[in-house]
Write a protein that holds these residues in place. Structure first.
Motif, PDB file in Angstrom:
ATOM      1  N   TYR A  24      33.045  66.707  34.840  1.00 49.70           N
ATOM      2  CA  TYR A  24      32.450  65.706  35.723  1.00 49.70           C
ATOM      3  C   TYR A  24      31.895  66.410  36.941  1.00 49.70           C
ATOM      4  N   PHE A  25      30.626  66.140  37.234  1.00 53.31           N
ATOM      5  CA  PHE A  25      29.968  66.703  38.414  1.00 53.31           C
ATOM      6  C   PHE A  25      29.454  65.529  39.220  1.00 53.31           C
ATOM      7  N   PHE A  26      30.066  65.285  40.352  1.00 53.97           N
ATOM      8  CA  PHE A  26      29.766  64.135  41.204  1.00 53.97           C
ATOM      9  C   PHE A  26      29.815  62.827  40.428  1.00 53.97           C
ATOM     10  N   GLY A  27      30.895  62.681  39.669  1.00 53.26           N
ATOM     11  CA  GLY A  27      31.145  61.437  38.963  1.00 53.26           C
ATOM     12  C   GLY A  27      30.355  61.245  37.691  1.00 53.26           C
ATOM     13  N   ARG A  28      29.511  62.210  37.372  1.00 55.05           N
ATOM     14  CA  ARG A  28      28.715  62.115  36.153  1.00 55.05           C
ATOM     15  C   ARG A  28      29.267  63.066  35.105  1.00 55.05           C
ATOM     16  N   GLU A  29      29.380  62.563  33.903  1.00 57.53           N
ATOM     17  CA  GLU A  29      29.852  63.399  32.808  1.00 57.53           C
ATOM     18  C   GLU A  29      28.731  64.353  32.391  1.00 57.53           C
ATOM     19  N   CYS A  30      29.062  65.643  32.322  1.00 56.60           N
ATOM     20  CA  CYS A  30      28.081  66.662  31.946  1.00 56.60           C
ATOM     21  C   CYS A  30      28.586  67.446  30.747  1.00 56.60           C
ATOM     22  N   GLU A  31      27.724  67.606  29.744  1.00 58.84           N
ATOM     23  CA  GLU A  31      28.008  68.499  28.626  1.00 58.84           C
ATOM     24  C   GLU A  31      27.437  69.854  29.006  1.00 58.84           C
ATOM     25  N   ILE A  32      28.301  70.851  29.160  1.00 67.17           N
ATOM     26  CA  ILE A  32      27.858  72.174  29.586  1.00 67.17           C
ATOM     27  C   ILE A  32      28.350  73.215  28.583  1.00 67.17           C
ATOM     28  N   SER A  33      27.884  74.445  28.779  1.00 62.71           N
ATOM     29  CA  SER A  33      28.376  75.575  27.986  1.00 62.71           C
ATOM     30  C   SER A  33      29.323  76.392  28.847  1.00 62.71           C
ATOM     31  N   LEU A 106      24.121  70.314  36.054  1.00 65.69           N
ATOM     32  CA  LEU A 106      25.002  71.438  35.758  1.00 65.69           C
ATOM     33  C   LEU A 106      24.800  71.814  34.298  1.00 65.69           C
ATOM     34  N   ASP A 107      24.581  73.100  34.037  1.00 63.02           N
ATOM     35  CA  ASP A 107      24.244  73.565  32.694  1.00 63.02           C
ATOM     36  C   ASP A 107      25.333  74.442  32.091  1.00 63.02           C
ATOM     37  N   ASN A 127      20.178  73.448  35.782  1.00 58.42           N
ATOM     38  CA  ASN A 127      18.767  73.153  35.564  1.00 58.42           C
ATOM     39  C   ASN A 127      18.316  72.344  36.767  1.00 58.42           C
ATOM     40  N   CYS A 128      17.039  72.507  37.126  1.00 59.20           N
ATOM     41  CA  CYS A 128      16.532  71.757  38.275  1.00 59.20           C
ATOM     42  C   CYS A 128      15.086  71.344  38.036  1.00 59.20           C
ATOM     43  N   THR A 129      14.677  70.291  38.708  1.00 58.93           N
ATOM     44  CA  THR A 129      13.342  69.747  38.496  1.00 58.93           C
ATOM     45  C   THR A 129      12.257  70.604  39.152  1.00 58.93           C
ATOM     46  N   TRP A 130      12.595  71.383  40.180  1.00 59.14           N
ATOM     47  CA  TRP A 130      11.568  72.100  40.920  1.00 59.14           C
ATOM     48  C   TRP A 130      11.253  73.480  40.328  1.00 59.14           C
TER      49      TRP A 130
END
Length: 155
Positions: A24-33, A106-107, A127-130
């Motif tokens: 969890y990154f800031f309350g969001r579930e993230c699938e990472i490696s 988060l990746d 990963n980032c949008t910019w």
């Protein structure tokens, strides 16, 4: 080849040990490696275990520091590229951490060999949008941001 490590869990060898991990990154579930440097024999150092365990133990607290560091890095990058003066859709102005959260994902977490630094060493990739090509990388030493830049900083 797979192993079941007592600390890292089930890992697969692909030029290094990897597994998919949900955090969890800031309350969001993230699938990472999760990527752990190691030889094919599946033996890891006590320092690698200590670095990973300290990260997980302090994860909730660390997130705020990570985000603040990325905000500062983003503003510096934006200034270096002149986008604080000239408008660029990829580098919009941001004022809050909440705005930045919408721009990063988060990746991965990297647990490198413990031979470079004396401190507990962890890398993190985003990963980032910019900057889709290079992303953002953070090197943590003793759970503090030591370096921030492109993703290769973390590897």
């Amino acid at each position: 080849m797979n192993i079941n490590d007592p600390i890292f869990g089930e890992l697969e060898y692909e030029y290094g040990w990897v597994k998919d991990l949900t955090v969890y990154f800031f309350g969001r579930e993230c699938e990472i490696s999760l990527m752990v440097d190691g030889e094919e024999n599946g033996e890891f150092s006590d320092e690698q275990y200590a670095a990973y365990q300290a990260l997980m133990l302090n994860w909730a607290y660390l997130q705020q520091n990570l985000l603040q560091s990325i905000v500062e890095y983003y503003k510096q990058k934006r200034h270096e590229l002149g986008y604080d003066i000239e408008v660029n859709d990829h580098y919009p102005p941001i004022e809050t951490q909440d705005q930045l959260i919408e721009m990063i994902t988060l990746d991965g977490i990297v647990v490198p060999y413990a031979d470079i630094f004396d401190e507990r060493d962890i890398g993190m990739t985003f990963n980032c949008t910019w900057d889709i090509e290079n992303g953002v990388g953070i090197r943590l030493l003793n759970e503090k941001v030591a370096q921030i830049g492109y993703q290769d900083v973390a590897i």
